[in-house]
Scaffold this motif. Structure first.
Motif, PDB file in Angstrom:
ATOM      1  N   HIS A 112       0.818  -1.212   0.000  1.00 54.60           N
ATOM      2  CA  HIS A 112       0.000   0.000   0.000  1.00 54.60           C
ATOM      3  C   HIS A 112       0.853   1.263   0.000  1.00 54.60           C
ATOM      4  O   HIS A 112       0.346   2.348  -0.319  1.00 54.60           O
ATOM      5  N   GLU A 223      -3.887   8.463   6.467  1.00 54.89           N
ATOM      6  CA  GLU A 223      -4.507   8.080   7.739  1.00 54.89           C
ATOM      7  C   GLU A 223      -4.261   6.611   8.044  1.00 54.89           C
ATOM      8  O   GLU A 223      -4.030   6.232   9.204  1.00 54.89           O
ATOM      9  N   LYS A 224      -4.291   5.776   7.034  1.00 56.51           N
ATOM     10  CA  LYS A 224      -3.999   4.350   7.228  1.00 56.51           C
ATOM     11  C   LYS A 224      -2.562   4.148   7.680  1.00 56.51           C
ATOM     12  O   LYS A 224      -2.280   3.338   8.571  1.00 56.51           O
ATOM     13  N   GLY A 227      -2.232   5.910  11.274  1.00 61.83           N
ATOM     14  CA  GLY A 227      -3.163   5.443  12.294  1.00 61.83           C
ATOM     15  C   GLY A 227      -3.892   6.554  13.017  1.00 61.83           C
ATOM     16  O   GLY A 227      -4.263   6.420  14.185  1.00 61.83           O
TER      17      GLY A 227
END
Length: 312
Positions: A112, A223-224, A227
């Motif tokens: 990712h 954001e992933k 966190g």
């Protein structure tokens, strides 16, 4: 603050030593492209840099030093196309160097955090749609399992890019129907090898072809990675079609040596030679020096993290 490094030049490939020194010293100077006498001093502490987005066609030099980025979240926008030396003259061999490098980065960072870019797409006698479909599938096959997203765009022929692409005998831009059909075939190939496909700053809606409008500087992805929720907004300084969120770009135009004929950010070879000759890794400015008459001001930046909404 989200740091863009950089839409204007290939920092990971050519200027990684300078960039890492800037992180160690905790600040960078950035000239205003519209008013070069105006210089911003941008703080780079981990407390204000929420994420770094690297843009590169050959991030190998930086990949060797990822340990020096341990205090900063980051991901790569990694361009891999099917063009030869006639279009991208100074890149290493893609099959032998750049595809394996993508695979290695993915193993280290996670799929990712390495976003494949097959862009910009241009059409010519040498690079017709059928060629792109073959080249795209070959790259996608080798990247299967190493990435989750692929970004496409079609070349924009501004005056600067028209000069750069002179001699390539580009075809006239296809109509919307042809673009939709072609994009649908690319999207089907992407899905075959496990990729979601997005477009970059395209006016045409490719949704019917299975291609959604993308966000290269992507709030959800950041954001992933970190966190934590961000309070970021859409970047008002980009084209209306651009879906990117707000960031600060620290690059400078006409300093990339990749030799890509279609590039809008590097369009004057003489200026490239002059500016890159000024490069010094200790300078707070990339390929430039502070001169008499320059005005330096502190750029006020803050973290965009919303500490009340941790995702974990």
């Amino acid at each position: 603050m989200i740091l863009s490094a950089s839409r204007r030049t290939d920092i990971p490939s050519y200027w990684s030593d300078w960039f890492l020194r800037r992180l160690r010293e905790g600040f960078v100077y950035v000239r205003n492209p519209m008013n070069p006498r105006q210089i911003s001093r941008v703080p780079l502490s981990p407390q204000v840099v929420d994420c770094i987005v690297f843009w590169s066609k050959n991030p190998g030099p930086l990949a060797k030093r990822l340990g020096e980025l341990e205090d900063y979240p980051f991901y790569f926008q990694y361009s891999l196309t099917g063009y030869g030396k006639d279009v991208e003259s100074n890149l290493p061999d893609k099959k032998e160097v750049l595809i394996p490098l993508f695979q290695e980065l993915s193993k280290r960072l996670g799929p990712h955090r390495v976003v494949w870019r097959y862009d910009p797409i241009l059409f010519s006698q040498r690079y017709p749609p059928e060629y792109h479909l073959r080249a795209f599938e070959e790259i996608a096959r080798r990247l299967e399992g190493y990435g989750e997203r692929v970004v496409i765009s079609f070349v924009d022929l501004y005056a600067k890019t028209k000069r750069g692409t002179a001699g390539l005998e580009l075809w006239d831009p296809p109509g919307d129907g042809e673009l939709l059909e072609f994009a649908g075939k690319l999207a089907a190939l992407a899905r075959k090898y496990g990729f979601d496909m997005e477009s970059c700053a395209e006016k045409i809606d490719l949704g019917p072809a299975g291609v959604r409008h993308g966000h290269c500087i992507d709030k959800a992805l950041i954001e992933k990675i970190i966190g934590c929720r961000l309070t970021a907004s859409k970047d008002k300084n980009q084209r209306p079609e651009c879906g990117c969120f707000e960031s600060i770009d620290i690059g400078i135009y006409n300093t990339c040596r990749n030799g890509c004929r279609y590039c809008y950010a590097t369009f004057n070879p003489e200026q490239v030679a002059r500016q890159t000759a000024l490069y010094h890794p200790d300078s707070p400015l990339l390929c430039s020096r502070v001169e008499e008459g320059d005005v330096i001001h502190e750029r006020k930046v803050t973290s965009l993290r919303d500490a009340q909404f941790s995702l974990f």
